[in-house]
Design a protein around this motif. Structure first.
Motif, PDB file in Angstrom:
ATOM      1  N   ALA A 295      -4.007   8.514 -12.828  1.00 56.54           N
ATOM      2  CA  ALA A 295      -4.533   9.578 -11.973  1.00 56.54           C
ATOM      3  C   ALA A 295      -3.438  10.177 -11.101  1.00 56.54           C
ATOM      4  CB  ALA A 295      -5.666   9.044 -11.104  1.00 56.54           C
ATOM      5  N   VAL A 296      -2.512   9.360 -10.615  1.00 56.17           N
ATOM      6  CA  VAL A 296      -1.384   9.874  -9.833  1.00 56.17           C
ATOM      7  C   VAL A 296      -0.585  10.874 -10.661  1.00 56.17           C
ATOM      8  CG1 VAL A 296       0.869   9.247  -8.856  1.00 56.17           C
ATOM      9  CG2 VAL A 296      -1.154   7.899  -8.276  1.00 56.17           C
ATOM     10  N   GLN A 297      -0.263  10.496 -11.880  1.00 56.00           N
ATOM     11  CA  GLN A 297       0.540  11.358 -12.742  1.00 56.00           C
ATOM     12  C   GLN A 297      -0.215  12.617 -13.171  1.00 56.00           C
ATOM     13  OE1 GLN A 297       2.891   8.942 -15.776  1.00 56.00           O
ATOM     14  NE2 GLN A 297       1.514   7.371 -14.973  1.00 56.00           N
ATOM     15  N   LEU A 298      -1.511  12.455 -13.476  1.00 52.78           N
ATOM     16  CA  LEU A 298      -2.294  13.621 -13.902  1.00 52.78           C
ATOM     17  C   LEU A 298      -2.519  14.603 -12.757  1.00 52.78           C
ATOM     18  CD1 LEU A 298      -4.962  11.965 -16.226  1.00 52.78           C
ATOM     19  CD2 LEU A 298      -3.070  13.452 -16.908  1.00 52.78           C
ATOM     20  N   ALA A 299      -2.710  14.087 -11.546  1.00 48.84           N
ATOM     21  CA  ALA A 299      -2.868  14.984 -10.398  1.00 48.84           C
ATOM     22  C   ALA A 299      -1.640  15.875 -10.265  1.00 48.84           C
ATOM     23  CB  ALA A 299      -3.092  14.179  -9.124  1.00 48.84           C
ATOM     24  N   ARG A 300      -0.472  15.278 -10.458  1.00 50.62           N
ATOM     25  CA  ARG A 300       0.768  16.071 -10.412  1.00 50.62           C
ATOM     26  C   ARG A 300       0.807  17.069 -11.578  1.00 50.62           C
ATOM     27  NH1 ARG A 300       2.753  16.950  -6.640  1.00 50.62           N
ATOM     28  NH2 ARG A 300       3.602  14.973  -5.947  1.00 50.62           N
ATOM     29  N   ALA A 301       0.468  16.616 -12.777  1.00 46.17           N
ATOM     30  CA  ALA A 301       0.490  17.494 -13.956  1.00 46.17           C
ATOM     31  C   ALA A 301      -0.510  18.636 -13.835  1.00 46.17           C
ATOM     32  CB  ALA A 301       0.212  16.683 -15.213  1.00 46.17           C
TER      33      ALA A 301
ATOM     34  N   GLY B  58      -1.283  20.191 -11.120  1.00 52.22           N
ATOM     35  CA  GLY B  58      -0.909  21.137 -10.079  1.00 52.22           C
ATOM     36  C   GLY B  58      -1.256  20.770  -8.656  1.00 52.22           C
ATOM     37  N   ALA B  59      -1.602  19.526  -8.395  1.00 49.17           N
ATOM     38  CA  ALA B  59      -1.900  19.124  -7.018  1.00 49.17           C
ATOM     39  C   ALA B  59      -0.700  19.413  -6.120  1.00 49.17           C
ATOM     40  CB  ALA B  59      -2.255  17.642  -6.962  1.00 49.17           C
ATOM     41  N   GLY B  60      -0.986  19.891  -4.902  1.00 50.02           N
ATOM     42  CA  GLY B  60       0.104  20.211  -3.989  1.00 50.02           C
ATOM     43  C   GLY B  60       0.712  18.986  -3.344  1.00 50.02           C
ATOM     44  N   ARG B  61      -0.114  17.967  -3.116  1.00 48.69           N
ATOM     45  CA  ARG B  61       0.383  16.730  -2.505  1.00 48.69           C
ATOM     46  C   ARG B  61      -0.441  15.568  -3.046  1.00 48.69           C
ATOM     47  NH1 ARG B  61       4.075  15.924   1.183  1.00 48.69           N
ATOM     48  NH2 ARG B  61       4.047  14.161   2.634  1.00 48.69           N
ATOM     49  N   VAL B  62       0.243  14.554  -3.565  1.00 45.65           N
ATOM     50  CA  VAL B  62      -0.419  13.380  -4.125  1.00 45.65           C
ATOM     51  C   VAL B  62      -0.114  12.193  -3.214  1.00 45.65           C
ATOM     52  CG1 VAL B  62      -0.661  11.856  -6.113  1.00 45.65           C
ATOM     53  CG2 VAL B  62      -0.170  14.294  -6.459  1.00 45.65           C
ATOM     54  N   ILE B  63      -1.182  11.598  -2.685  1.00 45.84           N
ATOM     55  CA  ILE B  63      -1.060  10.467  -1.759  1.00 45.84           C
ATOM     56  C   ILE B  63      -1.656   9.243  -2.432  1.00 45.84           C
ATOM     57  CG2 ILE B  63      -1.710   9.565   0.509  1.00 45.84           C
ATOM     58  CD1 ILE B  63      -2.068  12.585   1.325  1.00 45.84           C
ATOM     59  N   ALA B  64      -0.860   8.207  -2.570  1.00 50.86           N
ATOM     60  CA  ALA B  64      -1.300   6.969  -3.211  1.00 50.86           C
ATOM     61  C   ALA B  64      -1.605   5.910  -2.163  1.00 50.86           C
ATOM     62  CB  ALA B  64      -0.209   6.457  -4.163  1.00 50.86           C
ATOM     63  N   THR B  65      -2.621   5.087  -2.427  1.00 51.34           N
ATOM     64  CA  THR B  65      -2.833   3.900  -1.597  1.00 51.34           C
ATOM     65  C   THR B  65      -2.739   2.673  -2.485  1.00 51.34           C
ATOM     66  OG1 THR B  65      -5.237   3.536  -1.781  1.00 51.34           O
ATOM     67  CG2 THR B  65      -4.493   5.257  -0.261  1.00 51.34           C
ATOM     68  N   ALA B  66      -2.179   1.600  -1.937  1.00 51.21           N
ATOM     69  CA  ALA B  66      -2.044   0.333  -2.657  1.00 51.21           C
ATOM     70  C   ALA B  66      -1.877  -0.775  -1.636  1.00 51.21           C
ATOM     71  CB  ALA B  66      -0.859   0.380  -3.614  1.00 51.21           C
ATOM     72  N   SER B  67      -2.078  -2.007  -2.081  1.00 52.45           N
ATOM     73  CA  SER B  67      -2.170  -3.138  -1.159  1.00 52.45           C
ATOM     74  C   SER B  67      -0.849  -3.818  -0.844  1.00 52.45           C
ATOM     75  CB  SER B  67      -3.141  -4.178  -1.721  1.00 52.45           C
ATOM     76  OG  SER B  67      -2.690  -4.629  -2.996  1.00 52.45           O
ATOM     77  N   SER B  68       0.232  -3.485  -1.554  1.00 55.03           N
ATOM     78  CA  SER B  68       1.508  -4.162  -1.312  1.00 55.03           C
ATOM     79  C   SER B  68       2.655  -3.173  -1.385  1.00 55.03           C
ATOM     80  CB  SER B  68       1.733  -5.274  -2.345  1.00 55.03           C
ATOM     81  OG  SER B  68       1.997  -4.734  -3.630  1.00 55.03           O
ATOM     82  N   GLU B  69       3.787  -3.552  -0.811  1.00 56.75           N
ATOM     83  CA  GLU B  69       4.977  -2.703  -0.851  1.00 56.75           C
ATOM     84  C   GLU B  69       5.419  -2.458  -2.285  1.00 56.75           C
ATOM     85  OE1 GLU B  69       6.541  -1.001   1.265  1.00 56.75           O
ATOM     86  OE2 GLU B  69       5.766  -1.672   3.186  1.00 56.75           O
ATOM     87  N   GLU B  70       5.338  -3.487  -3.128  1.00 62.12           N
ATOM     88  CA  GLU B  70       5.749  -3.359  -4.522  1.00 62.12           C
ATOM     89  C   GLU B  70       4.888  -2.325  -5.242  1.00 62.12           C
ATOM     90  OE1 GLU B  70       6.154  -6.051  -8.615  1.00 62.12           O
ATOM     91  OE2 GLU B  70       5.274  -6.917  -6.805  1.00 62.12           O
ATOM     92  N   LYS B  71       3.581  -2.386  -5.033  1.00 61.46           N
ATOM     93  CA  LYS B  71       2.686  -1.441  -5.689  1.00 61.46           C
ATOM     94  C   LYS B  71       2.880  -0.028  -5.154  1.00 61.46           C
ATOM     95  CE  LYS B  71      -0.890  -4.818  -6.859  1.00 61.46           C
ATOM     96  NZ  LYS B  71      -2.292  -5.255  -6.638  1.00 61.46           N
TER      97      LYS B  71
END
Length: 320
Positions: free
Chosen positions: A151-157, A159-172
């Protein structure tokens, strides 16, 4: 032919290797020699007997061969990706023609299998339910997971203007940034609104894709702006969200929607525009499905145990 099946409901231990007759294709169906099969949580729930109703439910008498996703070859030489209602954990299976899509050689079996359930889910979350428009801000919860990472990659593909990800760890979170997110933040409910608004340069967001549920979903509603859309497609927190009073939605004209892929596949089939677009994006290097471990078909038990134990990352693949 070689297959993995279960004769009683239970945990991974009920899966047994067996020699069974080859399946026979009926009208509108194609026999596929399986090169790889995908592993899903739905398989585990089906084997456990937890799904007795709906499209995931075990059909027909036991013993039963599970498995919904396969990559293989047809008798006429096509290399295909297919969705099956049952029978994927086998050397051969039967697939409805409407559930097949031809694969280019540049797309690996693991990547293709990740596109079927997880990829189609991400596509429909953005296109069919949220109806993302160019320039909009999109928040993706659990962004390092199978569906979230796509979903992160498709949102960019898309045309999303800004993609904000949430995850539970620094690695993720670092992984989500590598996939193309503009910002990655902690997805915990406490302080959620403040982190999201800060990540969106002080502005409320347009779209939130939520697979966590519970208090996180409640907090996400507070981060949406005018005509914002929240799409729920899971509840990994196993907590109930607060009932949303209509006036809370009306004030900012917010929409809350839901999505589950399997009923859509039952109605329309897996093949078609969405899956073809996903395969094309992958072939051109614009989409990178997360591929995990590969197991021999006879080690399907181990694959299920690893998935249940959260020891995996990416799409798990069984090879007959």
């Amino acid at each position: 032919m070689r297959a993995m099946r279960f004769e009683r409901f239970g945990g991974p231990e009920v899966l047994e290797e067996a020699d069974v007759p080859d399946p026979v294709a009926g009208p509108g169906e194609t026999l596929v020699e399986v090169a790889a099969a995908g592993v899903n949580f739905g398989d585990i729930k089906q084997i456990a007997g937890e799904l007795t109703e709906g499209p995931y439910a075990q059909k027909g008498p036991l013993p039963h061969i599970p498995g919904m996703e396969v990559v293989g070859r047809t008798a006429d030489g096509r290399r295909v990706l297919g969705y099956v209602r049952q029978g994927g954990y086998a050397a051969k299976t039967v697939v409805a023609e409407r559930d097949l899509v031809v694969l280019p050689q540049g797309v690996s079996a693991g990547a293709a299998l990740a596109l079927l359930v997880q990829g189609l889910t991400a596509w429909h979350l953005l296109r069919s339910v949220a109806r993302v428009r160019p320039g909009e801000s999109v928040v993706v919860h659990a962004a390092a997971g199978g569906t979230g990472s796509l979903a992160v990659q498709l949102a960019r593909a898309f045309g999303a203007g800004r993609v904000i990800a949430t995850a539970s760890s620094e690695e993720k979170r670092a992984f989500a940034l590598e996939l193309g997110a503009d910002v990655a933040v902690d997805g915990a409910a406490e302080g959620y609104r403040e982190r999201i608004l800060d990540a969106n340069q002080g502005q409320p967001v347009d779209i939130v894709l939520d697979a966590v549920g519970g208090p996180v979903l409640d907090s996400a509603l507070d981060a949406l702006g005018f005509l914002g859309r929240l799409v729920t497609y899971g509840s990994s927190s196993r907590q109930a969200a607060t009932a949303v009073p209509p006036h809370r939605l009306a004030v900012e004209s917010i929409t809350v929607g839901g999505f589950w892929l399997i009923p859509l596949l039952t109605r329309e089939g897996a093949g078609g525009t969405a899956l073809e677009e996903l395969v094309g994006l992958t072939a051109r290097g614009r989409l990178r499905p997360l591929v995990g471990a590969e197991y021999d078909l006879g080690s399907a038990r181990a694959a299920h145990e690893d998935l249940l134990g959260r020891r995996t990352k990416g799409k798990l693949v069984l090879v007959p």
